[in-house]
Design an enzyme around this catalytic site. Structure first.
Site, PDB file in Angstrom:
ATOM      1  N   SER A 163       0.906  -1.197   0.035  1.00 37.72           N
ATOM      2  CA  SER A 163      -0.062   0.045  -0.082  1.00 37.72           C
ATOM      3  C   SER A 163       0.727   1.220  -0.149  1.00 37.72           C
ATOM      4  O   SER A 163       1.566   1.290  -0.740  1.00 37.72           O
ATOM      5  CB  SER A 163      -1.037   0.117   1.060  1.00 37.72           C
ATOM      6  OG  SER A 163      -2.075   0.689   0.860  1.00 37.72           O
ATOM      7  N   ASP A 378      -8.186  -6.100  -5.393  1.00 35.80           N
ATOM      8  CA  ASP A 378      -8.079  -4.828  -4.730  1.00 35.80           C
ATOM      9  C   ASP A 378      -8.693  -3.685  -5.751  1.00 35.80           C
ATOM     10  O   ASP A 378      -8.560  -3.461  -6.759  1.00 35.80           O
ATOM     11  CB  ASP A 378      -6.594  -4.666  -4.712  1.00 35.80           C
ATOM     12  CG  ASP A 378      -6.266  -3.345  -3.735  1.00 35.80           C
ATOM     13  OD1 ASP A 378      -7.024  -3.222  -3.167  1.00 35.80           O
ATOM     14  OD2 ASP A 378      -4.932  -2.963  -3.658  1.00 35.80           O
ATOM     15  N   HIS A 437      -6.204  -6.527  -1.388  1.00 33.81           N
ATOM     16  CA  HIS A 437      -5.352  -5.544  -1.175  1.00 33.81           C
ATOM     17  C   HIS A 437      -4.289  -6.346  -0.332  1.00 33.81           C
ATOM     18  O   HIS A 437      -2.992  -6.276  -0.542  1.00 33.81           O
ATOM     19  CB  HIS A 437      -5.748  -4.604  -0.276  1.00 33.81           C
ATOM     20  CG  HIS A 437      -4.842  -3.381  -0.204  1.00 33.81           C
ATOM     21  ND1 HIS A 437      -4.252  -2.553  -1.035  1.00 33.81           N
ATOM     22  CD2 HIS A 437      -4.128  -2.853   0.979  1.00 33.81           C
ATOM     23  CE1 HIS A 437      -3.355  -1.284  -0.808  1.00 33.81           C
ATOM     24  NE2 HIS A 437      -3.489  -1.789   0.758  1.00 33.81           N
TER      25      HIS A 437
END
Length: 463
Positions: A163, A378, A437
């Protein structure tokens, strides 16, 4: 792995080093775990935790790797999330994780930037305001860990990020290389891996509307409303209005939540219960930024239990964190886990929407191995957005990379395709099917095979 399953404090021999009355380092009796604080600047203290793999293989031609895991947020804890919820030896119930990356490498977790998790600053003005400042602190931390330890210097270091951590990773890699070249840092940088990484915020926000329309979470009217805000963000970024763009990002995420039926930003095949109108109105405030960036990490991974380190009362710590604190024995009593997380996010508001594509280009040009991997499901760092920023690279090998065919990836004997990969020279890309994610959580088997290949680990996997 037995040594990592014995979490009882009675079985641990702590070896604290004292400085000013505060313990700054400790380790287990068997030497397989070590942790401590690195003072990266006066009154700025970064917490780190190193695990040595019990599966270490000594191979002169293929040295055992070390992975530095960088969490995102900004303000999310690598010690809590990356370690106990994703790839460390134990899960949040302190039970063994069969898919721990310790099978193939040593693991170094850090609460980065200062102010995150157990890391802290004595003056909030010392919180970092840019990825470059965060990289400088991390470089000092690496100096304090590696320069004093010749054993660690034998292992190549791979920076693996998730991220927002991807922005830290590329700026750190360049900072570390500069320190290595100057003789100030004694380590070998093996490569950088960017997992669902927030490298180009503009490309991600522009990807959300088209992706959600394609999967029927938005219709034409919804898309036009969402896209208008995305275009506003694009313009704000182009004009250098980064703080405004961060505010608009928060507005856009809230709009998508409303228009899509509360789609989960971390796995678009999932959805939360729709909130009532009053709570939706409240979520339009700036607090939404912190909520999405900091708390949804743990909400997604722990929907059926309390969140480690998260509490309705910011002055209280969860039982999970209390147990960790008792084990470590070095956390100052007046430091509450995560008490400065929100301030970390606020301090980086002017850097949050800045792209780091140029830094990826610089690493590729220097010959550093760069791996990009993305979960198929994601949304927040959607594969569509990742592919868009990759196409903006100026690296001389990009055209050859794009012309390559993808290779299917398998795990086990079922011969089901679990993903795809392609490589050219020092650029590698993995598409992980079925993952959101948090790729290591959703698809642990193929992920550990991937990380073994990235680090060129001499470990032999069983499946």
């Amino acid at each position: 792995m037995e040594n990592f399953l014995l979490f009882s404090l009675s079985l641990l021999l702590l070896n604290p080093l004292l400085h000013g009355g505060i313990a700054i380092a400790g380790k287990t009796k068997d030497g397989l775990e070590e942790w401590g604080y690195a003072r990266v600047r006066p009154k700025a203290h970064m917490f780190w935790w190193l695990y040595r793999s019990p599966n270490r293989v000594e191979n002169p031609s293929k040295p055992w790797p070390i992975i530095l895991w960088l969490q995102g947020g900004p303000g999310a804890s690598g010690v809590s999330i990356g370690n106990f919820q994703e790839v460390g030896p134990l899960d949040i119930d302190f039970k063994p994780r069969n898919s721990t990356w310790l099978q193939v490498a040593d693991l170094l977790f850090v609460d980065n930037p200062v102010g995150t998790g157990f890391s802290f600053v004595e003056d909030k003005e010392l919180l970092v305001k840019s990825d470059v400042e965060a990289a400088a602190d991390l470089t000092i931390m690496l100096q304090k860990i590696f320069n004093r330890n010749k054993s660690l210097q034998k292992s190549p270091l791979y920076i693996v990020a998730e991220s927002y951590g991807g922005k830290y990773a590329v700026t750190l890699a360049l900072s570390a290389l500069k320190a290595i070249e100057a003789g100030k840092l004694n380590l070998n940088l093996g490569g950088v891996a960017l997992g669902d990484s927030w490298i180009s915020p503009e490309d991600f926000v522009l990807s959300w509307g088209p992706l959600l329309k394609d999967i029927s979470r938005l219709d034409k009217k919804d898309f036009e409303i969402v896209d208008s805000v995305a275009q506003k963000i694009k313009q704000q970024i182009r004009e250098g209005l980064y703080v405004n763009a961060t505010g608009s990002w928060s507005e856009l995420e809230n709009l998508i939540v409303q228009r899509s039926g509360n789609v989960d930003f971390y796995n678009f095949m999932m959805a939360d219960a729709v909130s009532d109108s009053s709570s939706m109105a409240a979520s339009r405030t700036r607090q939404l930024s912190k909520e999405i960036a900091l708390k949804k990490y743990s909400k997604y991974l722990n929907s059926m239990r309390s969140i480690p380190g998260d509490s309705d009362n910011d002055d209280e710590e969860s039982d999970f964190i209390s147990i960790i604190r008792k084990k470590l024995k070095i956390i100052p009593h007046d430091i509450t886990f995560g008490q400065q997380d929100g301030l970390v996010f606020d301090a980086l508001a002017g850097d949050f929407m800045k792209a780091r594509i140029k830094e990826v280009d610089e690493l590729l040009a220097k010959g550093i191995n760069v791996t990009i991997y993305n979960g198929q499901l994601d949304l927040i760092c959607a594969t569509k957005g990742t592919e868009a920023w990759v196409e903006k690279l100026k690296w001389e090998g990009l055209q050859n990379f794009q012309s390559k065919d993808r290779i299917p990836l398998f795990c086990g004997k079922d011969r089901l395709v679990r993903g795809f990969t392609k490589s050219y020279k020092n650029l590698h890309f993995y598409w992980i099917l079925g993952a959101g994610h948090f790729v290591p959580v959703d698809e642990p088997c193929i992920t550990i095979k991937m990380i073994s290949a990235i680090t060129q680990s001499p470990a032999v996997l069983s499946s």
